[in-house]
Design an enzyme around this catalytic site. Structure first.
Site, PDB file in Angstrom:
ATOM      1  N   ASP A 120       2.504  -8.061  -0.728  1.00 30.39           N
ATOM      2  CA  ASP A 120       1.864  -7.111  -1.622  1.00 30.39           C
ATOM      3  C   ASP A 120       2.978  -6.407  -2.386  1.00 30.39           C
ATOM      4  OD1 ASP A 120      -0.078  -5.426  -2.786  1.00 30.39           O
ATOM      5  OD2 ASP A 120       0.175  -3.945  -1.191  1.00 30.39           O
ATOM      6  N   ASP A 122       2.638  -2.806  -4.255  1.00 26.54           N
ATOM      7  CA  ASP A 122       2.634  -1.349  -4.154  1.00 26.54           C
ATOM      8  C   ASP A 122       2.684  -0.892  -2.700  1.00 26.54           C
ATOM      9  OD1 ASP A 122       2.431  -0.907  -6.974  1.00 26.54           O
ATOM     10  OD2 ASP A 122       0.336  -1.530  -6.842  1.00 26.54           O
TER      11      ASP A 122
END
Length: 601
Positions: A120, A122
């Site tokens: 991922d 963020d």
């Protein structure tokens, strides 16, 4: 076990040479390994006589029968990392890994079986600074509440305390309460706004029901991501403010309505692009720099694995953030991204990038979202059929970007996990390790629905581990006080039994009663000492919520979720670089309560 070869990915290209070699079409299909050129593989030196426990990074003991990679230059050291950090494949590796940088294992994971590692973006690769990023998000949310939703102007003067809230809390939307629970969903710490609830209030509200509450949506909101801390803090402020100033709110506004309005204001901040534009102008102000990201990604790729990125952010913002993290972009960026000539070089570190993924729905194969290929230089979306470009209307061949912009890494938007598996030639979900920061958005769905192997990033863990190391003596004291309390209570129960059922003369009864009174005073004294020590221990971690992974003697609800859904967990994603890419992660032994005294634990 031999590492499987990197998957072959179909890529379309158009060139003069291709046209000359194909009579049927000017566009040919080329199969290649999706890997951009980067520094050549490490040279190896043979070695013998190497002991990991005593080796100090020098060249002593080099022999002829084993291999060890030469150093990888990480560039200048990041002071925030506590000094010189070397990745596992460097010659300087060999130092003891600090406890706060370790990777902890809940379920056995043999990295030799992993052929693709995904991330991922963020709060996983990109760690945001709460004092700047979350404060900016908080200020934007407050303005939306006032100017878009009609809240009192007084709240414009409020500020955000980035250290007050922690992950793992539960918001009671109906009652305006914020709860911390143990793994059995018993409420241990509770606040109404910023007012601590008494034990009697907690029991009467959450403990005296015929059917136990599940503490799930829609009546409760789960604070399981660092993005949620600012809105949880604002909700607590609004609860306090409305309790003291009910006349300043229109009729019909209750705690549930306030929470919905906060969520709506947060969404408005993200939709109007203000937050992303501010980050794009000065990424270094809002995102922590980590010089270990690129060496980590290169090490994984050099080990023969594919790497991919799956993020809910769209391409323009993803490009800005990843440029900053991979060191190819300076801070002179406008809202559209960076102007430097090499602003797509970060793509060399990945095989596939999927933006706008709409996790967690991305992890469901029945999700019918279309998969579009992104033209990196324009941001335009091209129709694809499972990743193969679809011919445009009026043309017999797909529209392709210019040759000089062709990348080994392909960028997409949307789609679902089936598309990703096909692009990376994944035969089994257990061959994928996915690294994320969100229990529900990243870890639970990928683990429960797909069977991907998972690693959860918990930045708070590093400080928690350091505090645990410093509190060893306090924990011994707490155990001793608890044992002493149990012994005194047992004596009291025995004396009360004797006074009630034994045949005693007056002198014996008076003597036992006197002894009972002394024991009850002793019990109260020990109880006070125990409670004071518990409170002191609790506040060393966090003055309000205590230890992240504990509530008293039980694992917290958050810790229970980490244990259930994360195969591995660690404080930073780049801690992967401190371990062999072929490491076999093994969990510690489980213990039942009856084993502790027997085994002397």
């Amino acid at each position: 076990m031999r590492m499987p070869k990197r998957p072959l990915v179909a890529a379309l290209y158009s060139s003069a040479s291709a046209a000359s070699s194909s009579s049927s079409s000017s566009t040919a299909l080329l199969l290649f390994r999706p890997r951009a050129p980067h520094p050549p593989p490490h040279r190896y030196l043979p070695r013998t006589g190497y002991s990991r426990s005593v080796w100090n990074g020098s060249m002593e003991g080099i022999g002829v029968d084993e291999k060890r990679p030469l150093a990888v230059d990480l560039g200048p050291c990041n002071a925030a990392d506590g000094g010189d950090r070397r990745i596992w494949s460097s010659r300087e590796w060999g130092q003891k890994i600090a406890t706060g940088k370790r990777i902890f294992c809940n379920r056995s994971l043999n990295m030799k079986n992993i052929i693709a590692v995904g991330f991922d973006m963020d709060y996983t690769l990109a760690q945001y600074k709460p004092e700047t990023f979350e404060s900016m998000a908080y200020d934007g949310t407050v303005k939306k509440l006032v100017y878009n939703l009609g809240y009192p102007h007084e709240i414009l003067e409020w500020t955000f305390d980035s250290k007050y809230m922690v992950r793992g809390l539960v918001l009671d939307k109906k009652r305006g309460n914020i709860l911390k629970m143990d793994r059995h969903k018993y409420v241990k710490v509770a606040y109404h706004g910023f007012r601590e609830m008494s034990k009697e209030e907690k029991v009467s509200t959450y403990g005296n029901t015929l059917v136990r509450d599940s503490f799930d949506e829609p009546d409760y909101a789960l604070i399981d991501t660092l993005f949620s801390l600012a809105e949880a803090y604002l909700f607590a402020q609004l609860v306090d403010f409305m309790d003291k100033n009910p006349a300043k709110f229109t009729s019909g506004v209750d705690y549930i309505r306030m929470y919905k309005d906060v969520r709506a204001a947060v969404d408005l901040c993200h939709r109007d692009g203000t937050l992303k534009q501010m980050v794009a102008k000065d990424p270094g102000r809002y995102i922590n720099e980590d010089l270990s990201i690129v060496p980590m990604l290169r090490m994984l790729r050099d080990s023969g694995r594919s790497t991919f990125l799956v993020t809910n952010s769209l391409w323009d913002y993803t490009n800005v953030v990843m440029n900053y993290l991979c060191g190819n972009c300076n801070s002179n960026c406008d809202s559209a991204g960076c102007d430097s000539a090499g602003n797509y070089e970060w793509l060399q570190n990945f095989d596939v990038v999927i933006t706008g993924s709409s996790k967690p729905s991305f992890f469901h194969e029945e999700n019918r979202a279309n998969l579009f290929e992104v033209e990196s230089e324009t941001g335009m979306l091209l129709n694809t059929d499972n990743g193969t470009l679809v011919p445009q209307v009026g043309s017999t061949s797909p529209r392709l970007p210019p040759n000089h912009l062709k990348k080994a890494c392909r960028v997409f938007q949307g789609g679902n996990v089936a598309h990703l598996h096909k692009l990376l030639s994944i035969a089994s979900s257990s061959q994928v390790l996915y690294v994320g920061d969100h229990i529900y958005g990243d870890i639970l769905r990928s683990k429960k629905v797909l069977g991907w192997r998972t690693m959860l990033v918990v930045p708070e863990l590093e400080q928690e581990v350091e505090l645990l190391c410093r509190s060893r003596e306090m924990r011994k004291k707490l155990r001793q006080l608890r044992l002493e309390r149990d012994l005194v209570e047992d004596k009291i129960h025995h004396l009360k039994w004797s006074l009630k059922f034994d045949i005693l003369d007056a002198n014996e009864e008076q003597s036992l009663s006197s002894e009972l009174h002394k024991l009850e005073l002793q019990r109260e004294q020990v109880r006070c000492l125990h409670q004071d020590a518990q409170r002191e221990h609790h506040q060393k971690f966090h003055k309000v919520w205590g230890q992240l992974m504990k509530t008293g003697y039980q694992n917290s609800r958050f810790a229970h979720q980490v244990e259930r859904f994360a195969c591995l967990y660690t404080s930073q994603v780049t801690n992967l670089s401190l371990y062999s890419p072929d490491k076999y992660y093994r969990p510690s032994e489980d213990f039942m309560p009856h084993e502790f005294d027997i085994l002397g634990l």
